[in-house]
Design a protein around this motif. Structure first.
Motif, PDB file in Angstrom:
ATOM      1  N   LEU A 186      33.855 -23.302  -4.625  1.00 24.62           N
ATOM      2  CA  LEU A 186      33.447 -22.320  -3.625  1.00 24.62           C
ATOM      3  C   LEU A 186      32.068 -21.798  -4.027  1.00 24.62           C
ATOM      4  CD1 LEU A 186      36.802 -21.627  -4.066  1.00 24.62           C
ATOM      5  CD2 LEU A 186      36.228 -20.145  -2.183  1.00 24.62           C
ATOM      6  N   GLY A 187      31.130 -21.938  -3.110  1.00 22.45           N
ATOM      7  CA  GLY A 187      29.788 -21.432  -3.367  1.00 22.45           C
ATOM      8  C   GLY A 187      29.781 -19.909  -3.340  1.00 22.45           C
ATOM      9  N   ARG A 188      28.590 -19.332  -3.438  1.00 20.48           N
ATOM     10  CA  ARG A 188      28.531 -17.878  -3.412  1.00 20.48           C
ATOM     11  C   ARG A 188      28.808 -17.345  -2.008  1.00 20.48           C
ATOM     12  NH1 ARG A 188      24.053 -14.854  -4.940  1.00 20.48           N
ATOM     13  NH2 ARG A 188      23.937 -15.929  -6.937  1.00 20.48           N
ATOM     14  N   ASP A 189      29.359 -16.149  -1.937  1.00 16.66           N
ATOM     15  CA  ASP A 189      29.676 -15.486  -0.660  1.00 16.66           C
ATOM     16  C   ASP A 189      30.575 -16.333   0.247  1.00 16.66           C
ATOM     17  OD1 ASP A 189      27.922 -13.242  -1.225  1.00 16.66           O
ATOM     18  OD2 ASP A 189      26.276 -14.649  -0.857  1.00 16.66           O
ATOM     19  N   THR A 190      31.522 -17.007  -0.356  1.00 21.61           N
ATOM     20  CA  THR A 190      32.435 -17.819   0.450  1.00 21.61           C
ATOM     21  C   THR A 190      33.833 -17.211   0.416  1.00 21.61           C
ATOM     22  OG1 THR A 190      32.943 -19.180  -1.461  1.00 21.61           O
ATOM     23  CG2 THR A 190      31.181 -19.967  -0.008  1.00 21.61           C
ATOM     24  N   GLY A 191      34.676 -17.741   1.270  1.00 24.53           N
ATOM     25  CA  GLY A 191      36.067 -17.304   1.271  1.00 24.53           C
ATOM     26  C   GLY A 191      36.952 -18.466   1.693  1.00 24.53           C
ATOM     27  N   ALA A 192      38.080 -18.632   1.013  1.00 26.92           N
ATOM     28  CA  ALA A 192      38.984 -19.722   1.379  1.00 26.92           C
ATOM     29  C   ALA A 192      40.398 -19.404   0.933  1.00 26.92           C
ATOM     30  CB  ALA A 192      38.517 -21.029   0.728  1.00 26.92           C
ATOM     31  N   THR A 193      41.332 -20.079   1.588  1.00 25.13           N
ATOM     32  CA  THR A 193      42.738 -19.993   1.191  1.00 25.13           C
ATOM     33  C   THR A 193      43.232 -21.406   0.933  1.00 25.13           C
ATOM     34  OG1 THR A 193      43.075 -18.019   2.532  1.00 25.13           O
ATOM     35  CG2 THR A 193      45.043 -19.257   1.912  1.00 25.13           C
ATOM     36  N   LEU A 194      43.834 -21.592  -0.229  1.00 28.12           N
ATOM     37  CA  LEU A 194      44.374 -22.907  -0.579  1.00 28.12           C
ATOM     38  C   LEU A 194      45.870 -22.786  -0.825  1.00 28.12           C
ATOM     39  CD1 LEU A 194      44.035 -25.926  -1.479  1.00 28.12           C
ATOM     40  CD2 LEU A 194      43.722 -25.039  -3.811  1.00 28.12           C
ATOM     41  N   VAL A 195      46.631 -23.641  -0.141  1.00 27.61           N
ATOM     42  CA  VAL A 195      48.074 -23.722  -0.388  1.00 27.61           C
ATOM     43  C   VAL A 195      48.329 -25.072  -1.036  1.00 27.61           C
ATOM     44  CG1 VAL A 195      50.380 -23.577   0.640  1.00 27.61           C
ATOM     45  CG2 VAL A 195      48.452 -22.409   1.732  1.00 27.61           C
ATOM     46  N   GLU A 196      49.180 -25.103  -2.036  1.00 28.33           N
ATOM     47  CA  GLU A 196      49.588 -26.375  -2.623  1.00 28.33           C
ATOM     48  C   GLU A 196      51.107 -26.457  -2.582  1.00 28.33           C
ATOM     49  OE1 GLU A 196      47.180 -27.805  -6.267  1.00 28.33           O
ATOM     50  OE2 GLU A 196      47.510 -25.662  -6.524  1.00 28.33           O
ATOM     51  N   SER A 197      51.614 -27.587  -2.105  1.00 25.17           N
ATOM     52  CA  SER A 197      53.067 -27.783  -2.099  1.00 25.17           C
ATOM     53  C   SER A 197      53.400 -29.072  -2.829  1.00 25.17           C
ATOM     54  CB  SER A 197      53.601 -27.930  -0.676  1.00 25.17           C
ATOM     55  OG  SER A 197      53.328 -26.807   0.080  1.00 25.17           O
ATOM     56  N   TYR A 198      54.517 -29.048  -3.501  1.00 20.42           N
ATOM     57  CA  TYR A 198      55.022 -30.251  -4.167  1.00 20.42           C
ATOM     58  C   TYR A 198      56.384 -30.575  -3.569  1.00 20.42           C
ATOM     59  CZ  TYR A 198      51.362 -29.188  -7.526  1.00 20.42           C
ATOM     60  OH  TYR A 198      50.154 -28.927  -8.111  1.00 20.42           O
ATOM     61  N   LEU A 199      56.467 -31.744  -2.966  1.00 19.18           N
ATOM     62  CA  LEU A 199      57.675 -32.116  -2.231  1.00 19.18           C
ATOM     63  C   LEU A 199      58.112 -33.527  -2.608  1.00 19.18           C
ATOM     64  CD1 LEU A 199      56.479 -31.213   1.392  1.00 19.18           C
ATOM     65  CD2 LEU A 199      57.786 -29.745  -0.158  1.00 19.18           C
ATOM     66  N   ALA A 200      59.315 -33.870  -2.175  1.00 21.56           N
ATOM     67  CA  ALA A 200      59.787 -35.240  -2.360  1.00 21.56           C
ATOM     68  C   ALA A 200      60.423 -35.723  -1.073  1.00 21.56           C
ATOM     69  CB  ALA A 200      60.812 -35.293  -3.481  1.00 21.56           C
ATOM     70  N   GLY A 201      60.318 -37.033  -0.837  1.00 23.44           N
ATOM     71  CA  GLY A 201      61.018 -37.636   0.285  1.00 23.44           C
ATOM     72  C   GLY A 201      62.510 -37.610   0.012  1.00 23.44           C
ATOM     73  N   GLU A 202      63.278 -37.790   1.048  1.00 22.75           N
ATOM     74  CA  GLU A 202      64.721 -37.813   0.881  1.00 22.75           C
ATOM     75  C   GLU A 202      65.078 -38.949  -0.083  1.00 22.75           C
ATOM     76  OE1 GLU A 202      68.467 -37.399   3.887  1.00 22.75           O
ATOM     77  OE2 GLU A 202      66.545 -37.997   4.734  1.00 22.75           O
ATOM     78  N   ASP A 203      66.024 -38.712  -0.955  1.00 20.65           N
ATOM     79  CA  ASP A 203      66.487 -39.721  -1.915  1.00 20.65           C
ATOM     80  C   ASP A 203      65.424 -40.183  -2.902  1.00 20.65           C
ATOM     81  OD1 ASP A 203      68.920 -39.704  -0.541  1.00 20.65           O
ATOM     82  OD2 ASP A 203      68.198 -41.245   0.850  1.00 20.65           O
ATOM     83  N   ALA A 204      64.381 -39.403  -3.109  1.00 24.53           N
ATOM     84  CA  ALA A 204      63.376 -39.813  -4.098  1.00 24.53           C
ATOM     85  C   ALA A 204      64.046 -39.889  -5.471  1.00 24.53           C
ATOM     86  CB  ALA A 204      62.224 -38.819  -4.124  1.00 24.53           C
ATOM     87  N   LYS A 205      63.737 -40.944  -6.198  1.00 21.23           N
ATOM     88  CA  LYS A 205      64.296 -41.107  -7.543  1.00 21.23           C
ATOM     89  C   LYS A 205      63.538 -40.190  -8.510  1.00 21.23           C
ATOM     90  CE  LYS A 205      67.364 -44.372  -6.840  1.00 21.23           C
ATOM     91  NZ  LYS A 205      67.399 -44.093  -5.388  1.00 21.23           N
ATOM     92  N   ALA A 206      64.088 -40.084  -9.716  1.00 16.15           N
ATOM     93  CA  ALA A 206      63.417 -39.275 -10.739  1.00 16.15           C
ATOM     94  C   ALA A 206      61.948 -39.676 -10.781  1.00 16.15           C
ATOM     95  CB  ALA A 206      64.063 -39.519 -12.090  1.00 16.15           C
ATOM     96  N   TYR A 207      61.071 -38.718 -10.679  1.00 18.62           N
ATOM     97  CA  TYR A 207      59.648 -39.040 -10.731  1.00 18.62           C
ATOM     98  C   TYR A 207      58.927 -37.986 -11.545  1.00 18.62           C
ATOM     99  CZ  TYR A 207      59.308 -35.457  -7.071  1.00 18.62           C
ATOM    100  OH  TYR A 207      59.383 -34.281  -6.364  1.00 18.62           O
ATOM    101  N   GLN A 208      57.698 -38.298 -11.873  1.00 13.37           N
ATOM    102  CA  GLN A 208      56.871 -37.334 -12.602  1.00 13.37           C
ATOM    103  C   GLN A 208      55.581 -37.101 -11.831  1.00 13.37           C
ATOM    104  OE1 GLN A 208      56.269 -39.055 -16.473  1.00 13.37           O
ATOM    105  NE2 GLN A 208      58.446 -38.919 -17.032  1.00 13.37           N
ATOM    106  N   THR A 209      55.312 -35.847 -11.562  1.00 12.69           N
ATOM    107  CA  THR A 209      54.045 -35.472 -10.953  1.00 12.69           C
ATOM    108  C   THR A 209      53.166 -34.891 -12.049  1.00 12.69           C
ATOM    109  OG1 THR A 209      54.969 -34.998  -8.795  1.00 12.69           O
ATOM    110  CG2 THR A 209      52.973 -33.832  -9.363  1.00 12.69           C
ATOM    111  N   HIS A 210      52.009 -35.481 -12.225  1.00 11.12           N
ATOM    112  CA  HIS A 210      51.032 -34.934 -13.175  1.00 11.12           C
ATOM    113  C   HIS A 210      49.815 -34.553 -12.359  1.00 11.12           C
ATOM    114  CE1 HIS A 210      53.126 -36.605 -16.795  1.00 11.12           C
ATOM    115  NE2 HIS A 210      53.547 -37.502 -15.925  1.00 11.12           N
ATOM    116  N   ASP A 211      49.585 -33.265 -12.259  1.00 11.12           N
ATOM    117  CA  ASP A 211      48.515 -32.835 -11.364  1.00 11.12           C
ATOM    118  C   ASP A 211      47.549 -31.906 -12.095  1.00 11.12           C
ATOM    119  OD1 ASP A 211      47.115 -32.488  -8.944  1.00 11.12           O
ATOM    120  OD2 ASP A 211      48.243 -30.649  -8.513  1.00 11.12           O
TER     121      ASP A 211
END
Ligand SMILES: Nc1ncnc2c1ncn2[C@@H]1O[C@H](COP(=O)(O)OP(=O)(O)O)[C@@H](O)[C@H]1O
Ligand SMILES: [Mg+2]
Lengths: 440, 250
Positions: free
Chosen positions: A194-219
């Motif tokens: 974000l530069g100077r004099d800016t404004g923003a809203t950030l949403v982050e979601s972590y989801l899985a599809g139905e029946d997703a197997k064990a997984y690892q999210t590295h973010d």
């Protein structure tokens, strides 16, 4: 024993890195940085309980190994991801979707960008060889093994730049989806400037599809907030029950900048969120709020490092954990006030509510103050629901679980209230209510 | 059939017997007063009727409309029509009075197999009751009893009583901490709820309250037993001669 474990873990992943290398975007200097990051990771291996920062979250015991890289999503995977995204869609936001670690243009909205807003997939940025930007994304703190690994392996992400003076009208929503039918790892890294004099809203979601197997999210998320800029950030972890989520966010604030962040973890089997916030410009303000709602055998760790490097900055942390069954909540909050950071105002309050005898909560607040003219404080409490309140409510006709739900909502309320945007606060409340209804 | 029947009730708290065989029969339309010195077991009786955990019933029975009350969870008792106005209403920060009352009323209705009441209908109802009890609207927006004065807390109890329309109301020391004006408002609220179907048990250790809520039957409790029962004149008699005469009888 540990040596063996380390060797096995190291080898399996070392091979994986060699195999994956061709799939990792960025040549030349970037490839070099990745190799260095990977070596930094390999020297330490998966963090374990004898490393102070990881005392409560021993990844060698909990995670054992890093799974191989997920394949790039095919049409079927994108279809499963689309269904998951739709289920948790938020109105009025610009959606940016990462499926199995790859930016998914068809599920994302890149049309009609506000003037001053640029959004590009990380892969594209790295392939284009923008060296200044690439260096910022990949060459980060390699002293933390999981951040180093994330840098080494990141396949994609989003790079968002907001030009000076631009105030976004629409929140940005990065959605991480695991579509997986086979156990795998995803590595993503994103940058928000974000530069100077800016404004923003950030949403982050972590989801899985139905029946997703064990997984690892590295973010990994890297955020730079310019002078006089404001970022509102909401993070919702709703991974599937056997998922691992190892994430970090590194945030720096310029002068008179404002960062308001809220995180809610209700999903995942094991999660660790490492948030590092540095006030590097005078007069900046940070509000960090978090809620864990966990049960079963969930393990959720939020590790915060609040760095007051300059004078006249304020930070507030409110953290609430609600822990049921055999779940384990961890909050580590370290505030450092550097010698120059006079007139710092830093407060941290963390409270845990244990709903069962086997539930566990570790709170570790730490204040390290090297300046003398500051106002700092922290407090931590752990307890059960108040029986006399429960009885009063039941005597008025509320079944036990409903009475508990009202008290739990009240308990997490103060943290959720901190979300500035009304619609996003409603989203967080709805997410909390889903958790409460599931246990009723 | 009598509404509430307590038969030879024996209750222990932490290994110590507090009620030693207490009996009480309350019929529809009646107002009973239970008087007795501090520590005689009045609150214990009210708690056991409401189902508060921590009390061990070692003997006797409590029947409500012929059903065994002791088998029911506190919320089931409330849904059936048992209401206790607490001596010390608790504060519940973060749960607004509106929300709490709406959720509680709907939980009771649901338990009885009735339809839930919509927000607008609920608001209308609660506003009317609040007005009659001199309860300002903004109190309903605050956390349950949070920052309420003693009198406001008691009025909030009566508000709930009016809202839930129970069959048996037990009022535990409703007069404690109230000045005369507050007492009058609260007593008017209670009197407005008197009806041929409903019974009330008014617990107090001062006769004063009974000038405002005139009972049909007065019981004197001492050391965990009812030691004497009579008409409303018994309260006046007590006022003059005190409880001492009953201490030995117990
Ligand atoms: N939770 C408790 N633990 C131990 N003793 C109790 C408890 N509650 C009440 N008691 C005792 O039981 C007796 C009756 O108390 P209570 O029912 O409150 O009397 P009252 O309401 O008539 O003043 C008292 O001696 C009191 O000390
Ligand atoms: Mg009492």
């Amino acid at each position: 024993m540990n040596v063996v474990a380390k060797t096995e873990t190291g080898r399996a992943l070392g091979d994986a890195f060699a195999v994956a290398r061709d799939r990792l975007p960025g040549k030349g200097k970037i490839a070099e940085q990745r190799r260095e990051a990977f070596e930094a990771y390999e020297r330490l291996g998966l963090p374990h309980r004898r490393i102070e920062d990881w005392k409560y979250t021993d990844l060698r015991a909990l995670m054992r190994e890093v799974l191989p890289l997920a394949p790039a999503p095919d049409a079927a995977a994108l279809g499963r991801a689309a269904a998951a995204v739709k289920l948790r869609a938020i109105d009025g936001v610009r959606r940016l979707v990462l499926v199995d670690g790859a930016f998914a243009p068809d599920l994302s909205d890149l049309g009609k960008l506000d003037k001053g807003l640029s959004i590009r997939p990380l892969r594209e940025v790295l392939d284009a060889g923008d060296s200044a930007l690439s260096a910022q994304v990949i060459a980060t703190d390699v002293s933390n093994p999981m951040i180093a690994l994330n840098g080494a392996m990141a396949t994609d992400g989003v790079v968002i730049e907001i030009a000076d003076g631009t105030v976004l009208t629409e929140p940005l929503h990065i959605v991480h989806v695991a579509s997986g039918t086979a156990p795998a790892s995803m590595f993503t890294r994103s940058l928000l400037r974000l530069g100077r004099d800016t404004g923003a809203t950030l949403v982050e979601s972590y989801l899985a599809g139905e029946d997703a197997k064990a997984y690892q999210t590295h973010d990994g998320l890297i955020v730079a907030i310019g002078d006089n800029a404001r970022l509102d950030h909401v993070r919702l972890v709703e991974d599937s029950v056997d998922a691992f989520n190892i994430s970090s966010a590194t945030v720096s604030l310029g002068a008179h900048a404002h960062f308001n962040t809220f995180g809610l973890t209700s999903g995942g089997h094991v999660s660790r969120y490492q948030l590092t916030v540095t006030c590097s410009g005078e007069g900046s303000k940070v509000e960090t709020n978090g809620v864990n709602l966990i049960n079963g055998k969930q393990h959720a760790d939020t590790t915060l490092f609040m760095d007051h490097a300059v004078p006249h900055c304020a930070s507030r942390e409110i953290f609430r954990a609600v822990v049921d069954d055999r779940a384990h909540s961890v909050f580590q909050g370290r505030i450092i006030v550097r010698p120059d950071a006079q007139k710092t105002d830093a407060k941290m309050m963390t409270r845990a509510l244990l709903l069962s005898d086997d539930a566990e909560a570790d709170n570790k607040p730490e204040l390290e103050i090297f300046a003398d003219d500051v106002t700092c404080g922290h407090g931590a409490t752990t307890g059960a629901l108040d029986e006399s309140l429960l009885f009063y409510m039941r005597a008025r006709g509320l079944p036990e679980k409903e009475a508990q739900a009202l008290l739990i909502q009240a308990f997490v309320g103060e943290a959720i209230e901190s979300i500035a945007s009304d619609p996003l606060r409603e989203v967080a409340i709805a997410t909390a209510q889903r958790w409460l209804q599931a246990r009723a | 059939m009598s509404l509430l029947e307590v038969k030879d009730l024996q209750v222990r708290v932490e290994e110590r017997e507090i009620l030693h065989g207490l009996s009480l029969t309350v019929n529809p339309g009646e107002v009973h007063a239970i008087m007795g010195p501090n520590g005689s077991g009045k609150s214990t009786l009210s708690h056991v009727i409401a189902g508060k955990p921590g009390y061990e019933v070692t003997g006797g029975q409590i029947l409500f409309k012929g059903e065994d009350l002791l088998e029911m969870a506190p919320n089931e008792r409330a849904a059936k029509g048992v209401f206790l106005a607490f001596q010390y209403p608790v504060e519940i920060p973060g749960v607004t009075t509106w929300n709490f009352l709406h959720a509680a009323l709907n939980a009771q209705r649901k338990a009885r197999g009735e339809d839930e009441i919509s927000s607008p209908a609920f608001l209308k109802k609660v506003r009317e009751v609040a007005k009659s009890l001199n309860i300002p609207q903004d109190m309903l927006k605050r956390g349950v009893n949070v920052g309420f004065s003693g009198g406001e807390k008691k009025r909030n109890e009566i508000l709930q009583m009016a809202l839930f329309e129970p069959a048996v109301c037990i009022l535990d020391e409703m007069d404690s901490g109230l000045d005369i004006d507050a007492l009058r408002i609260a007593a008017d609220g209670v009197n407005a709820l008197r009806s041929p179907e409903r019974a009330m048990v008014v617990i107090t250790h001062y006769q004063r309250l009974l000038n405002y809520i005139v009972p049909d039957v007065v019981h004197v409790m001492s050391k965990g037993r009812v030691v004497k029962s009579g008409g409303k004149e018994l309260a006046l008699e007590l006022e003059e001669s005190g409880y001492a005469q009953f201490e030995d009888a117990a």
